[in-house]
Structure formats: structure tokens, C-alpha cells
Design a protein around this motif. Structure first.
Motif, mmCIF file in Angstrom:
data_model
loop_
_atom_site.group_PDB
_atom_site.id
_atom_site.type_symbol
_atom_site.label_atom_id
_atom_site.label_comp_id
_atom_site.label_asym_id
_atom_site.label_seq_id
_atom_site.Cartn_x
_atom_site.Cartn_y
_atom_site.Cartn_z
ATOM 1 N N MET A 235 0.816 -1.210 0.000
ATOM 2 C CA MET A 235 0.000 0.000 0.000
ATOM 3 C C MET A 235 0.854 1.267 0.000
ATOM 4 O O MET A 235 0.512 2.255 -0.636
ATOM 5 N N LEU A 236 1.981 1.241 0.710
ATOM 6 C CA LEU A 236 2.885 2.396 0.655
ATOM 7 C C LEU A 236 3.439 2.570 -0.758
ATOM 8 O O LEU A 236 3.595 3.690 -1.248
ATOM 9 N N GLY A 237 3.740 1.435 -1.407
ATOM 10 C CA GLY A 237 4.185 1.506 -2.798
ATOM 11 C C GLY A 237 3.117 2.083 -3.694
ATOM 12 O O GLY A 237 3.404 2.875 -4.606
ATOM 13 N N LEU A 238 1.844 1.726 -3.446
ATOM 14 C CA LEU A 238 0.741 2.261 -4.246
ATOM 15 C C LEU A 238 0.579 3.758 -4.005
ATOM 16 O O LEU A 238 0.315 4.523 -4.952
ATOM 17 N N LEU A 239 0.741 4.198 -2.761
ATOM 18 C CA LEU A 239 0.687 5.633 -2.486
ATOM 19 C C LEU A 239 1.770 6.378 -3.265
ATOM 20 O O LEU A 239 1.531 7.447 -3.830
ATOM 21 N N GLY A 240 2.986 5.794 -3.290
ATOM 22 C CA GLY A 240 4.065 6.402 -4.069
ATOM 23 C C GLY A 240 3.728 6.461 -5.541
ATOM 24 O O GLY A 240 4.026 7.453 -6.233
ATOM 25 N N GLN A 241 3.075 5.404 -6.047
ATOM 26 C CA GLN A 241 2.673 5.369 -7.450
ATOM 27 C C GLN A 241 1.621 6.439 -7.746
ATOM 28 O O GLN A 241 1.664 7.099 -8.796
ATOM 29 N N LEU A 242 0.696 6.639 -6.829
ATOM 30 C CA LEU A 242 -0.323 7.681 -7.006
ATOM 31 C C LEU A 242 0.314 9.073 -7.038
ATOM 32 O O LEU A 242 -0.092 9.940 -7.820
ATOM 33 N N VAL A 243 1.323 9.277 -6.193
ATOM 34 C CA VAL A 243 2.023 10.565 -6.182
ATOM 35 C C VAL A 243 2.716 10.812 -7.523
ATOM 36 O O VAL A 243 2.684 11.918 -8.061
ATOM 37 N N VAL A 244 3.353 9.759 -8.070
ATOM 38 C CA VAL A 244 4.002 9.891 -9.381
ATOM 39 C C VAL A 244 2.973 10.244 -10.448
ATOM 40 O O VAL A 244 3.201 11.110 -11.308
ATOM 41 N N GLN A 245 1.813 9.595 -10.417
ATOM 42 C CA GLN A 245 0.768 9.871 -11.406
ATOM 43 C C GLN A 245 0.264 11.306 -11.284
ATOM 44 O O GLN A 245 0.007 11.976 -12.286
ATOM 45 N N ILE A 246 0.143 11.781 -10.050
ATOM 46 C CA ILE A 246 -0.276 13.168 -9.838
ATOM 47 C C ILE A 246 0.764 14.128 -10.385
ATOM 48 O O ILE A 246 0.441 15.149 -11.003
ATOM 49 N N SER A 247 2.060 13.804 -10.176
ATOM 50 C CA SER A 247 3.128 14.674 -10.675
ATOM 51 C C SER A 247 3.113 14.764 -12.195
ATOM 52 O O SER A 247 3.498 15.780 -12.770
ATOM 53 N N ARG A 248 2.665 13.688 -12.849
ATOM 54 C CA ARG A 248 2.591 13.676 -14.312
ATOM 55 C C ARG A 248 1.219 14.101 -14.828
ATOM 56 O O ARG A 248 0.951 14.021 -16.024
ATOM 57 N N LYS A 249 0.356 14.518 -13.889
ATOM 58 C CA LYS A 249 -1.001 14.967 -14.216
ATOM 59 C C LYS A 249 -1.796 13.875 -14.930
ATOM 60 O O LYS A 249 -2.557 14.132 -15.860
ATOM 61 N N GLN A 250 -1.596 12.631 -14.460
ATOM 62 C CA GLN A 250 -2.329 11.488 -14.990
ATOM 63 C C GLN A 250 -3.497 11.144 -14.071
ATOM 64 O O GLN A 250 -3.527 11.534 -12.907
ATOM 65 N N GLN A 251 -4.445 10.398 -14.600
ATOM 66 C CA GLN A 251 -5.572 9.945 -13.809
ATOM 67 C C GLN A 251 -5.090 8.886 -12.809
ATOM 68 O O GLN A 251 -4.483 7.889 -13.202
ATOM 69 N N PRO A 252 -5.351 9.066 -11.506
ATOM 70 C CA PRO A 252 -4.888 8.073 -10.518
ATOM 71 C C PRO A 252 -5.537 6.708 -10.743
ATOM 72 O O PRO A 252 -6.668 6.609 -11.216
ATOM 73 N N ASP A 253 -4.809 5.655 -10.399
ATOM 74 C CA ASP A 253 -5.328 4.293 -10.531
ATOM 75 C C ASP A 253 -6.551 4.088 -9.633
ATOM 76 O O ASP A 253 -6.713 4.765 -8.606
ATOM 77 N N ASP A 254 -7.367 3.129 -10.008
ATOM 78 C CA ASP A 254 -8.502 2.736 -9.177
ATOM 79 C C ASP A 254 -7.978 1.977 -7.958
ATOM 80 O O ASP A 254 -7.205 1.028 -8.092
ATOM 81 N N ILE A 255 -8.388 2.401 -6.769
ATOM 82 C CA ILE A 255 -7.853 1.787 -5.541
ATOM 83 C C ILE A 255 -8.878 0.873 -4.864
ATOM 84 O O ILE A 255 -8.675 0.476 -3.713
#
Length: 665
Positions: A96-116
Motif C-alpha cells: 500500500m505504501l508503494g501504491l501511495l508512491g505510485q499515485l504521487v508519481v501519477q499526480i506529478s505527471r497529471k495522470q488519472q490516478p489508478d482505481d484503488i
């Protein structure tokens, strides 16, 4: 809509919080493996997730806020003992911490966050698995503790008291009085001292007033005896009483309470892009400084070292010193410890080891070694590839290791240490090693080299091992989640090369493998050797140069169509830079110059026509059409309105090794 500035503020804060959370989780996991759980670390992880949730909510980022909220609830259940801390729960936390990091990366790239949705359901599965054993309230009946204390314990404090009773720890009641003017400092020091011996379960103000100050009562659980506690803590008026165990039940009605912790820091966060901009400006000033030095030198040649030439020379030297001080200051701000990626890699080792059905210990050394922030991020993927290979290809299964007389648990060691203006990073395992015969057979099978290659596993060990860096090479018999897809080490070499680094292999069949990467501490501004070959000017990063040698043409020999030269009883392969780039070479030169580059066994001599001195340079990328030219890392301005090419040492070495293998066919 969030502005770019507010987004950057979120990303900087979120990165810091997740980095701290990952380090804390790793410490918890290591403690659990050692047979203990530090409640302070679980609390610290809870606070990190609480902070992340608040941060994401403040910026209106609902997806990461929802995931952090669910994780915060799970950690609250853990700290209250309602959920047991098991390896399975740690796996969920890591994922889950890895998924949070992935969501942050997606936000930085202005991408749609993954479905959680699936992630939230997985956390719910842990929460509904059943209560922890510590929910047993009868534990409090085993000790004689005043009802006035038991009645004001928070739910968390009650849980920690039960855990200490369950472990049959010695319980002590400490009473201390502090002067009203500085009681905060006194109680903080006493708390820190007590935590060295055990766990401070609760701190409560003493009922009633005292003319001499303010009193506090503390309950402490420890494995130490009362005498040692008294001898170690020197505080006037401190009373220590033993809380006896008993069998007479005593009811206690817990009451909830909340606490809040705040932290202060005198650090200032700086966007790395701003530092890049400053380094760019500083680099341009360095170029102007070089031009200024060239003019001063020409004036000195015209009128001698007198008058204006002397003044210009002094100003030039003073400017050079101050620019170097400024450069060192900016570089120091850009430096971050290797622990930033070591923590992530440590978690990856545990995950991949479980996936491969192997037992692996990870040893970390040199976590405090510093490297440029941007280089550390670019280094993460290459190190991850090598760790995956170490687990999948290197470390044997437990039963195999037992038959070979090795410990059941394999070892992967990740080390970093400074070496001059470089940082050396090694990834070492005690597994099966790399057998050159297997590498050679696989290279033939995959058509990387032809059957009549003429390579000998003993005599040509170095060239054979370098085949693993070629695209599409793998010795894995099947594709797994970890490796075997034929991508990995070629990507590692390419990424290391982009960082102006060099990678080398040392291996012994049956004993293990070590990969060594040598990198400059930064690529922002580097010193380079200015060289001449075929009538053209080039530069080569000085951090890639081992030594320079002036030789006569007679010292260069030809062995099996390759030019080589003996250097201190070692035969070094050579390339002529003029031939690499199809330039017209000058003939009948009395002297040639050899630049010795490389690392460990992978050494190469680059033959050039002459040297033009040293200079600080900024490597500028080439356009997309030219970015993949072998042997070229970029271009730079020498300060006299000339753009010259910067050599890519790793690419030149790799190309030479590949040609050497091809020449045997």
C-alpha cells in the motif's frame, strides 16, 4: 484547478512523508524478524500516514487521501492491538505504501490516478481477519496498580500495559517532581532515559499540588531490575516503586484520550529545478571564466608577465577560487544520502525473495554516502534490476544451498562508499555465480554470436561476461515475475552510461557475483580533458580517466586483428578515436597519447593525437536524431564559441568488447 506551484508543494511534502514512512516500515519489519516490535515505530508510521492523509485532503486529492485514511485506520487497529502485526500484514503495508508512491508519481505527471478499490478491499480483508490475542482484558487483573491510574489510561496505553504484562516484564511506578519553570525539559530528559531501559507506558500528572513544583507519575515496563534503574537515573527526589503481579482481579474502566505531537525543523526545501537553473548559470559563468583565462594567457604571451597581464592573471585566479567555492556550496545542497533508495530496495528484496520462494538477508552499508539527488533517482532502476537478478539467478533455493554447505538464507549486500570525486556502489550476492560456459552457450543459442566464435571460457572470461549486457540476453529458462524476459542488464548498462558511470562484473562459480558501479558524484558541472583526434576536438569526463600515457607508435602491437598495449604487465585493448568516428588520422606522428579508462577488468586505452588541457564543462544533450550515436554522451561549449562532443566512455568500452567477440567469429 490546482496551480503548478501548489502541486509542487504537495509533491515535495508527500515525497518526504513517504520516504520517512518507508524507512519506518523497514525498521518495523527488521524488528519483527528479530522477534520484537517497537511500539514507537508503529506510532511513527501511524503519524506519517495521518500527515499524508491531511496533506492530500488539503490539496483536494481524494484518491490518495482515501487510501491513506484506510491505512491510518489499519495502523490504529495495530497500535491498539486489535490486529496482530504479522508478516502478511507487513506485506499489505509495504504494497500500500508503494501504491501511495505510485499515485504521487501519477499526480506529478497529471495522470488519472489508478482505481484503488481492490487495495481498499485488501485492507478490509486484514481488518476483518479477527481480533488480536491482546484483547484479553483479564490481563490487567494480574497486577496491583492503583485504580486511579487504570481509570485514566487511554485505550492505547491500556493495550501497551497488557502487552508488558503478557511478556511478564517488570513494572515500576516512578514519581518525580520538577520545577514549574522548566518541567517540560526535565520530563523530556527523564522520558528519554527511561526509554533506554524499556517502554514508558504512560505519564500522568500527580494529583494534588506541591509547593516545590509539579509532580508526575510514570508507569514503566522493562526487563531490568529496580536496582539498575535507580543506579542509572540520577534525579533528586525520584521515587521508584515495584508494581507487583497478583492473581486477585481488579476491574478497570478505560477512558479514551487523544494526544498530539508536533515536530519542528529549521530546514528549507528547495525545488531541484531551481538548483539546476543555478548550476546552469554557474556553468555559463565557468565558460566565461575560461574565456577570460584564455585572453589573460594570450596577453601574457604578448607582453610577458608584467603590468596588465599580472593584474588579469590575479583576477582570474581569484574568480576561479570563488566560483569553485560557490559550485561546492550548490553541489552540497544537491547531495542526498543513498538511504533514500536503499530503503526502497530493501523492501523489494523481501518481496522478490518471497515471490521466488527463497530466503534472503539484505545487508546495507554506506547508507550515509551522498550523491546528487537526480543521479540517485536515475540509479534506482539499475540497482533494482541487479537485485532481481541476484535473487532469481544468483541465490539458490534453501535445499540446494544446504546440500552445498551454505546457510539456508542467501545474502545480498548493497554497499556505497565515496572514492575521490566518485561514488562506488556494489551489489554482491553469495549465490551460484555466473558460469562463462553457460553464458557462452546461451549467447550462441540466442544467435547473439555465431557457433564458430573462437572464444575460450578461461582465456576470454572478460569478453564472455560482457555478453550479459547485450540486449535480449538472458540465461533464465522461463519467464517469471522477477526476470527472464531478456531485458535488464542492457538497460542497467545504458542507464549507468547516461550517468557517465562504468559497471564491472566479478564472479566465481559457486561462490557469488559482485557488480560494481562507479559514478561521478554529480553531472551538473564536471571537469573534462580536452583532446584532439583526426583534426577534431573532443572532451572526455575526467572522472572516467584512470591515467594518460605518452607512447611511441612502436609500443602498440596487433593481436588477432586488435591493437593492444602492455601497461605494467597487463595487456590493454586499444581503440583509435579517429577510426571510431571515421576521421582522417595524421600519419607518421612521433608520439601518440593513450587515455586509460575503465574499471577493474574492463579497461580500455583510447588513442588520440594530443591533449589541449582541462576545463570545467556542462554536458548538454544532443537532439533526438543524434542522441543514440554510440560513443557520444552529449556536447559542450568550451568558451570560444565552439561546441565539441563529449565522449561516452562506457559506450566505447562496450562497443570494443562486442567487436572483440565478433572478431573471433
Amino acid at each position: 484547478m490546482k496551480t503548478d506551484r501548489s502541486l509542487k508543494e504537495f509533491l515535495v511534502e508527500a515525497e518526504d512523508i513517504l520516504e520517512t514512512a518507508n524507512q519506518t516500515l523497514l525498521a518495523i519489519e527488521n524488528g519483527l524478524e528479530a522477534g520484537s516490535t517497537d511500539p514507537d515505530r508503529v506510532n511513527a508510521l501511524f503519524r506519517s500516514l495521518h500527515s499524508f492523509k491531511g496533506l492530500a485532503g488539503m490539496f483536494g486529492l481524494q484518491t490518495p487521501a482515501d487510501l491513506a485514511h484506510k491505512l491510518e485506520f489499519l495502523l490504529d487497529e495495530l497500535r491498539l492491538g486489535r490486529v496482530s502485526l504479522t508478516p502478511g500484514v507487513l506485506d499489505v503495508l509495504t504494497e500500500m505504501l508503494g501504491l501511495l508512491g505510485q499515485l504521487v508519481v501519477q499526480i506529478s505527471r497529471k495522470q488519472q490516478p489508478d482505481d484503488i478499490t481492490a487495495a481498499l478491499e485488501r485492507i478490509d480483508g486484514v481488518l476483518h481477519a479477527g481480533p488480536a490475542a491482546s484483547a484479553d482484558r483479564s490481563l490487567l487483573e494480574r497486577v496491583t496498580l492503583d485504580r486511579s491510574i487504570l481509570s485514566v489510561l487511554t485505550e492505547y496505553e491500556e493495550y501497551r500495559l497488557k502487552e508488558n504484562i503478557r511478556a511478564r516484564k517488570n513494572l515500576f511506578l516512578l514519581k518525580a517532581t520538577f520545577d514549574i519553570a522548566d518541567f517540560e525539559k526535565g520530563i523530556k530528559q527523564l522520558s528519554a532515559s527511561l526509554k533506554k531501559f524499556g517502554e514508558l507506558i504512560c505519564t500522568l500528572p500527580t494529583a494534588g499540588e506541591s509547593v516545590s513544583g509539579i509532580g508526575f507519575t510514570m508507569v514503566v515496563g522493562t526487563a531490568e531490575r529496580q536496582e539498575k534503574l535507580k543506579a542509572a537515573i540520577k534525579l533528586p527526589g525520584l521515587a521508584i516503586e515495584t508494581v507487583p503481579y497478583r492473581e486477585v482481579p481488579r476491574a478497570a474502566e478505560p477512558r479514551s484520550a487523544a494526544g498530539e505531537l508536533k515536530s519542528a525543523s529549521n530546514s528549507v526545501r528547495v525545488d531541484i529545478a531551481k538548483l539546476d537553473s543555478l548550476m546552469g548559470i554557474l556553468g555559463e559563468i565557468h565558460i566565461s571564466k575560461s574565456a577570460f583565462g584564455r585572453i589573460a594567457g594570450e596577453l601574457r604571451a604578448m607582453q610577458g608577465f608584467t603590468g596588465l597581464a599580472v593584474d588579469l592573471h590575479k583576477i582570474y585566479r581569484r574568480l576561479e577560487r570563488k566560483l569553485n567555492e560557490l559550485q561546492e556550496g550548490i553541489l552540497d545542497v544537491r547531495m542526498v544520502p543513498m538511504s533514500q533508495i536503499f530503503t526502497r530496495l530493501a523492501q523489494a528484496v523481501k518481496k522478490y525473495a518471497r515471490g521466488a520462494g527463497k530466503e534472503v538477508n539484505l545487508l546495507l552499508e554506506g547508507e550515509e554516502t551522498e550523491l546528487d539527488k537526480l543521479m540517485i533517482e536515475d540509479l534506482a532502476d539499475p540497482l533494482m534490476h541487479m537485485i532481481r537478478n541476484a535473487i532469481d539467478h544468483g541465490i539458490e533455493a534453501p535445499d540446494v544451498r544446504t546440500r552445498q554447505g551454505k546457510p539456508e538464507r542467501g545474502t545480498v549486500q548493497l554497499t556505497a562508499f565515496p572514492k575521490g570525486n566518485h561514488v562506488v556502489v556494489t551489489v554482491e550476492d553469495d549465490g551460484a555465480g555466473i558460469d562463462p560456459r553457460v553464458v557462452l552457450a546461451k549467447a550462441v543459442e540466442k544467435g547473439i554470436i555465431e557457433a564458430g566464435h573462437g572464444l575460450d571460457p578461461l582465456a576470454d572470461r572478460k569478453e564472455i561476461l560482457d555478453l550479459i549486457f547485450l540486449p535480449g540476453f538472458t540465461t533464465s529458462e522461463q519467464v517469471t515475475e522477477i526476470s527472464g524476459r531478456g531485458v535488464g542488464m542492457d538497460v542497467v548498462k545504458k542507464n549507468v552510461s547516461k550517468l557517465s558511470g562504468i559497471i564491472d562484473i566479478e564472479t566465481e562459480t559457486g561462490a557469488g557475483t559482485r557488480f560494481t558501479i562507479m559514478l561521478p558524484i554529480t553531472l551538473a558541472i564536471i571537469k573534462a580533458l580536452v583532446i584532439e583526434a583526426g583534426g577534431q576536438i573532443f572532451t572526455i569526463p575526467l572522472n572516467s580517466v584512470l591515467e594518460t600515457i605518452r607512447v611511441s607508435p612502436e609500443r602498440i602491437e596487433t593481436v588477432e586483428t586488435r591493437e593492444v598495449m602492455a601497461v605494467r604487465d597487463e595487456t590493454i585493448p586499444l581503440i583509435r578515436l579517429s577510426q571510431v568516428f571515421n576521421l582522417t588520422a595524421e600519419r607518421d606522428r612521433q608520439w601518440l597519447y593513450v587515455i586509460l579508462v575503465g574499471l577493474a577488468e574492463r579497461r580500455l586505452g583510447i588513442v588520440v593525437d594530443g591533449f589541449r588541457g582541462q576545463q570545467e564543462i556542462i554536458i548538454k544533450p544532443l537532439g533526438k536524431r543524434l542522441s543514440n550515436i554510440p560513443g557520444i554522451a552529449g556536447a559542450t561549449d568550451l568558451g570560444d564559441k565552439r561546441m565539441v562532443l563529449v565522449l561516452d566512455v562506457e559506450s566505447l568500452i562496450g562497443g570494443t568488447m562486442k567487436k572483440a567477440a565478433g572478431s573471433r567469429q
